[in-house]
Design a protein around this motif. Structure first.
Motif, PDB file in Angstrom:
ATOM      1  N   LYS A  54       0.668  -1.233   0.013  1.00 25.83           N
ATOM      2  CA  LYS A  54      -0.231   0.080   0.119  1.00 25.83           C
ATOM      3  C   LYS A  54       0.766   1.247  -0.106  1.00 25.83           C
ATOM      4  O   LYS A  54       0.531   2.274  -0.581  1.00 25.83           O
ATOM      5  CB  LYS A  54      -0.892   0.085   0.938  1.00 25.83           C
ATOM      6  CG  LYS A  54      -2.032  -0.933   0.907  1.00 25.83           C
ATOM      7  CD  LYS A  54      -3.097  -0.644   2.160  1.00 25.83           C
ATOM      8  CE  LYS A  54      -4.418  -1.613   1.975  1.00 25.83           C
ATOM      9  NZ  LYS A  54      -5.226  -1.467   3.085  1.00 25.83           N
ATOM     10  N   ALA A  55       2.044   1.029   0.614  1.00 23.50           N
ATOM     11  CA  ALA A  55       2.913   2.360   0.857  1.00 23.50           C
ATOM     12  C   ALA A  55       3.566   2.613  -0.512  1.00 23.50           C
ATOM     13  O   ALA A  55       3.874   3.673  -0.879  1.00 23.50           O
ATOM     14  CB  ALA A  55       4.011   1.944   1.860  1.00 23.50           C
ATOM     15  N   ALA A 113       0.859   4.036  -2.910  1.00 25.94           N
ATOM     16  CA  ALA A 113       0.636   5.694  -2.366  1.00 25.94           C
ATOM     17  C   ALA A 113       1.763   6.228  -2.744  1.00 25.94           C
ATOM     18  O   ALA A 113       1.613   7.555  -3.573  1.00 25.94           O
ATOM     19  CB  ALA A 113       0.445   5.686  -0.759  1.00 25.94           C
ATOM     20  N   ARG A 114       2.952   5.742  -2.745  1.00 35.84           N
ATOM     21  CA  ARG A 114       4.162   6.492  -3.247  1.00 35.84           C
ATOM     22  C   ARG A 114       4.115   7.011  -4.551  1.00 35.84           C
ATOM     23  O   ARG A 114       4.212   8.074  -5.247  1.00 35.84           O
ATOM     24  CB  ARG A 114       5.478   5.753  -3.142  1.00 35.84           C
ATOM     25  CG  ARG A 114       6.749   6.355  -3.453  1.00 35.84           C
ATOM     26  CD  ARG A 114       7.068   7.623  -2.893  1.00 35.84           C
ATOM     27  NE  ARG A 114       8.246   8.265  -3.580  1.00 35.84           N
ATOM     28  CZ  ARG A 114       8.307   8.933  -4.702  1.00 35.84           C
ATOM     29  NH1 ARG A 114       7.168   9.073  -5.356  1.00 35.84           N
ATOM     30  NH2 ARG A 114       9.167   9.532  -5.355  1.00 35.84           N
ATOM     31  N   LYS A 173       1.199   6.992  -6.403  1.00 33.19           N
ATOM     32  CA  LYS A 173       0.099   8.115  -6.748  1.00 33.19           C
ATOM     33  C   LYS A 173       0.696   9.419  -6.451  1.00 33.19           C
ATOM     34  O   LYS A 173       0.163  10.183  -6.897  1.00 33.19           O
ATOM     35  CB  LYS A 173      -1.027   7.446  -5.660  1.00 33.19           C
ATOM     36  CG  LYS A 173      -2.439   7.788  -6.232  1.00 33.19           C
ATOM     37  CD  LYS A 173      -3.480   7.029  -5.217  1.00 33.19           C
ATOM     38  CE  LYS A 173      -4.777   7.341  -5.730  1.00 33.19           C
ATOM     39  NZ  LYS A 173      -5.798   6.520  -4.893  1.00 33.19           N
ATOM     40  N   GLN A 174       1.240   9.567  -5.195  1.00 36.55           N
ATOM     41  CA  GLN A 174       1.626  10.856  -4.692  1.00 36.55           C
ATOM     42  C   GLN A 174       2.859  11.426  -5.656  1.00 36.55           C
ATOM     43  O   GLN A 174       2.598  12.689  -5.764  1.00 36.55           O
ATOM     44  CB  GLN A 174       2.415  10.833  -3.178  1.00 36.55           C
ATOM     45  CG  GLN A 174       1.169  10.353  -2.185  1.00 36.55           C
ATOM     46  CD  GLN A 174       0.368  11.337  -1.737  1.00 36.55           C
ATOM     47  OE1 GLN A 174       0.572  12.475  -1.914  1.00 36.55           O
ATOM     48  NE2 GLN A 174      -0.798  11.050  -0.747  1.00 36.55           N
ATOM     49  N   ARG A 209       7.112  15.247  -6.401  1.00 37.70           N
ATOM     50  CA  ARG A 209       6.552  16.637  -6.444  1.00 37.70           C
ATOM     51  C   ARG A 209       7.626  18.025  -5.666  1.00 37.70           C
ATOM     52  O   ARG A 209       7.137  19.108  -5.425  1.00 37.70           O
ATOM     53  CB  ARG A 209       5.363  16.719  -5.484  1.00 37.70           C
ATOM     54  CG  ARG A 209       4.332  15.802  -5.635  1.00 37.70           C
ATOM     55  CD  ARG A 209       3.655  16.143  -6.812  1.00 37.70           C
ATOM     56  NE  ARG A 209       2.436  17.046  -6.505  1.00 37.70           N
ATOM     57  CZ  ARG A 209       1.253  16.779  -6.406  1.00 37.70           C
ATOM     58  NH1 ARG A 209       0.887  15.296  -6.215  1.00 37.70           N
ATOM     59  NH2 ARG A 209       0.442  17.665  -6.015  1.00 37.70           N
ATOM     60  N   THR A 239      10.789  19.966   3.766  1.00 43.75           N
ATOM     61  CA  THR A 239      10.068  18.594   3.337  1.00 43.75           C
ATOM     62  C   THR A 239      10.176  18.568   1.729  1.00 43.75           C
ATOM     63  O   THR A 239      11.134  19.256   1.176  1.00 43.75           O
ATOM     64  CB  THR A 239       8.609  19.191   3.191  1.00 43.75           C
ATOM     65  OG1 THR A 239       8.404  20.579   2.507  1.00 43.75           O
ATOM     66  CG2 THR A 239       8.155  19.745   4.864  1.00 43.75           C
ATOM     67  N   ILE A 240       9.528  17.533   1.337  1.00 43.61           N
ATOM     68  CA  ILE A 240       9.805  17.100  -0.087  1.00 43.61           C
ATOM     69  C   ILE A 240       9.465  17.878  -0.902  1.00 43.61           C
ATOM     70  O   ILE A 240       9.873  17.956  -2.002  1.00 43.61           O
ATOM     71  CB  ILE A 240       9.163  15.681  -0.457  1.00 43.61           C
ATOM     72  CG1 ILE A 240       7.445  15.918  -0.190  1.00 43.61           C
ATOM     73  CG2 ILE A 240       9.749  14.580   0.413  1.00 43.61           C
ATOM     74  CD1 ILE A 240       6.640  14.446  -0.561  1.00 43.61           C
ATOM     75  N   PHE A 295       4.483  12.692   2.685  1.00 40.12           N
ATOM     76  CA  PHE A 295       3.329  13.438   1.781  1.00 40.12           C
ATOM     77  C   PHE A 295       2.544  14.325   2.666  1.00 40.12           C
ATOM     78  O   PHE A 295       2.241  15.304   2.128  1.00 40.12           O
ATOM     79  CB  PHE A 295       2.423  12.305   1.661  1.00 40.12           C
ATOM     80  CG  PHE A 295       2.859  11.098   0.911  1.00 40.12           C
ATOM     81  CD1 PHE A 295       4.234  10.978  -0.112  1.00 40.12           C
ATOM     82  CD2 PHE A 295       2.512   9.582   1.266  1.00 40.12           C
ATOM     83  CE1 PHE A 295       4.627   9.907  -0.574  1.00 40.12           C
ATOM     84  CE2 PHE A 295       3.098   8.575   0.491  1.00 40.12           C
ATOM     85  CZ  PHE A 295       4.226   8.728  -0.194  1.00 40.12           C
ATOM     86  N   ASN A 336      -5.182   9.478   1.004  1.00 38.56           N
ATOM     87  CA  ASN A 336      -4.145   8.377   0.658  1.00 38.56           C
ATOM     88  C   ASN A 336      -3.066   8.339   1.671  1.00 38.56           C
ATOM     89  O   ASN A 336      -2.542   7.525   2.095  1.00 38.56           O
ATOM     90  CB  ASN A 336      -4.020   8.959  -0.654  1.00 38.56           C
ATOM     91  CG  ASN A 336      -2.666   7.940  -1.447  1.00 38.56           C
ATOM     92  OD1 ASN A 336      -1.652   8.157  -1.433  1.00 38.56           O
ATOM     93  ND2 ASN A 336      -3.013   6.648  -1.751  1.00 38.56           N
ATOM     94  N   LEU A 376      -2.496   5.327   5.322  1.00 40.94           N
ATOM     95  CA  LEU A 376      -1.411   4.211   5.546  1.00 40.94           C
ATOM     96  C   LEU A 376      -1.064   4.151   6.889  1.00 40.94           C
ATOM     97  O   LEU A 376      -0.784   3.074   7.436  1.00 40.94           O
ATOM     98  CB  LEU A 376      -0.188   4.912   5.014  1.00 40.94           C
ATOM     99  CG  LEU A 376      -0.178   4.946   3.214  1.00 40.94           C
ATOM    100  CD1 LEU A 376       1.151   5.674   2.912  1.00 40.94           C
ATOM    101  CD2 LEU A 376      -0.082   3.673   2.539  1.00 40.94           C
TER     102      LEU A 376
END
Lengths: 252, 503
Positions: free
Chosen positions: A3-4, A7-8, A10-11, A14, A148-149, B269, B324, B328
């Protein structure tokens, strides 16, 4: 785990492409002021009187002190003549206090790179120790966001570290409250020389909304030698990043 | 009770002379009776008079949406402490002792709050100069292998300053004492006099991450004092801005909590998505923190049809991305194992200490100003109050997530039906000899502003109570019996304001 990973995907990736590509700022963003004193009737002081912090001066010419300015809409809303407005230019940082005063007709002065010796020391790796000296957690939040990213300043060798002994530079936010003065000075002393100082935000530069408070010191002026002033209340992350990249000679 | 308290409503002003003044004994008796009858202290503060000090107590009775106020005059230096009978008063009494050189007889914990100079001292008393900040008589635990850990004022990250003193037996924390005041900027004194634009700028930065929460409370105070009305459209925009502020901070907190248990996907995220919510505030008014949006009588910027549509689109994207990222957490047993049972505050402790906001709701207390004392748009459009039972880090995390969903719903609903056209109504002169009360529900919880004006309509006293004022003691309680290594996690789960407390 799977799932992680989904999600990665999907996100997505960025991180901002700045400085290679500009950052898209909102329409109502208030950045570098645009002055048009020719539009001003003689003796009109509406903008200067509307400024809650005395950042706007009418005489001898129309000017805005970005060190005092908190980029509120008051002066623009008070002016019916179109003499003052804000652009969306977020490049605001400067090396010297007097360079923060914007006068009509003068060219936009941007922060300059450190000298060659300092650049050889810090150009590829600059570690900051943050001291919050009365900051309201807005400058702090938008300094934090750089790690942050979305911004990832680690890419440029810039990092906020946990001890002054590990640091090359001091990052000051807040108007320097009397109750934080000693801790601020001790932290500065604990950073090994040669060292730099960045004053981030209107409070650290000139006291911001708290200028004149008997419990604070109108920022670091007269207390610490500042190498980079970053105006704003709080400065937008791109203003901070742009200032730092210019200081490190990475914006050629 | 009826005679003891003057009843009022959130966002109202009342003539000061109508506020009942009781003798010390009667005041104490009425206050304790009110507390045992279901009232709660919202604010309790001093106002200097010619040769004495008047204490005002503001109470809330949530089921009726009613506020009550009463006062007493203190002529000497001493006043009996009610803290032993009503712990929720402990910090208010300490604050008054510091601000007005009073002695609360029988207070179990008479220590400095902000290490500030007193505003005023009783006649014949020389003003007490504050001790050096952080120097006070910390509670100590003695015994073999008991050790003390001191942290701060300067912390390891980009964090506001405060001093934490842990009494530890091995890894176990027996007691945590929190000593603040480093951020004291003197706001309450700075804003005295005639309210002006500068006053608003100070209010926007009481706690800079709560610009809309404090700014709205201030605007409500001025509106109440001047009898001004606020257009429905402006009320809706204020509500949107307040919920955006909640979304940004709650999202950031969920990311920070994930980061502190070493779960990096959600941390990364949410760190970014928080910025997306801040950028939506910037679409409203140009500032990521909502600076410049509010003014007494309305708002400075309208949300037109095109902007509303753009915001709705971006909210829909953010909703999907934040869901999303946060889901998690619930799916990772290693994360749940760290959150569950860590830093628990019982419902009883939360009630006795008077906690507010998500910290209170995580301990099962069903309180939220948006419903209990509705203001602005919340009088028309309700948000369901979210609570959890366990009082631990998990509960505070869950409450934040549930509130994120409700705030997203609320914003979408408001953007779809912005009423009216006007965004500002004129504001007249501030009235004289009044007291105005304004409560809002910021993302950390209940924000209370009280203003008292003199005959010329100037602020004689402005009292700000940030939610952190109530909640720092909750964090100290959460650590009892816990591991010192859990401190960062517990701290993030409260995420309290230092400057909002220090003022």
């Amino acid at each position: 785990m799977i799932k992680a990973i989904i999600a990665r995907c999907k996100q997505g990736h960025r991180t901002t492409r700045y400085p290679k590509e500009p950052v898209l700022l909102p329409e109502r963003f208030r950045g570098y002021p645009v002055l048009n004193g020719r539009a001003c009737p003689a003796d009109c002081r509406l903008c200067a009187d509307a400024c809650p912090l005395g950042a706007v001066t009418r005489a001898p010419e129309l000017s805005v002190d970005l060190g005092k300015c908190i980029f509120c809409p008051e002066c623009v809303q008070a002016c019916p003549h179109g003499g003052i407005s804000y652009s969306r230019d977020a490049r605001l940082a400067a090396n010297r206090r007097e360079e923060l005063v914007v006068r009509e007709g003068e060219e936009h002065r941007l922060a300059r790179a450190l000298d060659a010796k300092m650049l050889s020391l810090f150009g590829r790796s600059l570690k900051f120790r943050s001291v919050v000296a009365g900051g309201c957690n807005a400058c702090e939040a938008d300094s934090n966001v750089l790690s942050t990213i979305g911004w990832d300043i680690g890419r440029f060798g810039i990092q906020f570290v946990a001890s002054p002994r590990h640091a090359d530079a001091l990052w000051v936010t807040g108007p320097v409250t009397e109750n934080m003065r000693e801790a601020l000075m001790m932290t500065y002393e604990a950073i090994p020389a040669p060292k730099l100082v960045v004053a981030c935000g209107a409070c650290a530069i000139n006291g911001g909304p708290f200028q004149g408070s008997p419990e604070a010191h109108d920022g670091v002026q007269g207390m610490l030698p500042v190498d980079l002033y970053i105006p704003g209340c709080p400065p937008h992350p791109v203003t901070i990043l742009d200032g730092l990249l210019r200081l490190l000679g990475k914006m050629a | 009770m009826k005679n003891a308290l003057l009843l009022t409503q959130n966002g109202s002003a009342l003539p000061r002379r109508e506020i009942p003044g009781h003798g010390g004994d009667r005041f104490a008796e009425a206050l304790l009776a009110a507390l045992s009858g279901g009232w709660r202290v919202v604010s309790y503060f001093g106002v200097p008079e010619a040769a004495s000090l008047r204490l005002y107590c503001l109470l809330s009775y949530k089921t009726h949406g009613t506020l009550g106020v009463m006062s007493t005059e203190v002529t000497g230096r001493n006043f009996p402490s009610l803290t032993p009978l009503a712990p929720q008063l402990h910090l208010f009494e300490r604050e008054m002792a510091e601000q007005f050189d009073l002695v609360f007889d029988g207070h179990p914990w008479p220590k400095p709050v902000r290490f500030q100079r007193p505003f005023a001292s009783p006649p014949g008393v020389l003003p007490t100069l504050p001790e050096r900040v952080g120097v006070m008589d910390f509670y100590r635990v003695a015994g073999d292998e008991v050790h003390e850990v001191a942290v701060g004022p300067v912390h390891a990250g980009i964090i506001e300053p405060g001093h934490f003193r842990f009494q530890c037996f091995g890894e176990e924390v027996l007691h945590l004492e929190i000593s603040l005041g480093y951020q004291h900027r003197g706001i309450e004194q700075m804003v005295l006099g005639r309210p002006c634009d500068r006053t608003l700028k100070c209010m926007e930065t009481v706690a800079g991450d709560t610009t809309i929460g404090h700014g709205t409370a201030y605007a409500m105070v001025v509106e109440a004092l001047s009898g001004a009305r606020v257009p429905a459209r402006a009320q809706a925009i204020r509500g949107i801005a307040l919920e955006l502020e909640r979304l940004a901070n709650h999202t950031g907190d969920l990311g920070a909590i994930a980061g502190d248990v070493g779960y990096l996907p959600t941390a990364s995220f949410c760190g970014r998505i928080r910025g997306d919510f801040l950028n939506l505030s910037a679409e409203l008014c140009g500032s990521r923190f909502g600076r410049g949006l509010l003014l007494p009588g309305g708002v400075s910027f309208d949300v037109g049809g095109e902007l509303a549509l753009r915001l709705r689109k971006r909210i829909a994207v953010a909703r999907e991305e934040v869901a999303n990222a946060v889901e998690l957490l619930w799916d990772s047993p290693s994360v749940m194992a760290r959150l569950e049972g860590t830093g628990a505050v019982s419902e009883k402790d939360a009630l006795e200490l008077g906690l507010v906001g998500p910290a209170a709701r995580g301990s099962g207390l069903n309180r939220d100003i948006r419903r209990d004392h509705p203001f602005g748009i919340y009088s028309m459009s309700q948000l369901p109050v979210q609570t959890a039972k366990s009082g631990d880090v998990y509960a505070r995390t869950l409450v934040r997530w549930l509130e994120i969903v409700k705030s997203l719903d609320f914003i979408e609903e408001q953007l779809a039906q912005l009423p009216g056209v006007a965004i500002q109504y004129p504001v007249g002169q501030v009235g004289g000899e009044l007291m105005a009360v304004a409560l809002t529900e910021g993302w950390r919880g209940e924000i209370c502003h009280v203003a008292l004006t003199d005959a010329r309509g100037q602020f004689r006293r402005y009292k700000i109570t940030d939610p952190s004022f109530h909640n720092w003691s909750g964090l100290a309680m959460a650590l009892r019996g816990g591991q010192i290594s859990d401190f960062p996690l517990c701290n993030k789960s409260f995420n309290l304001s230092y400057c909002g407390f220090d003022l």
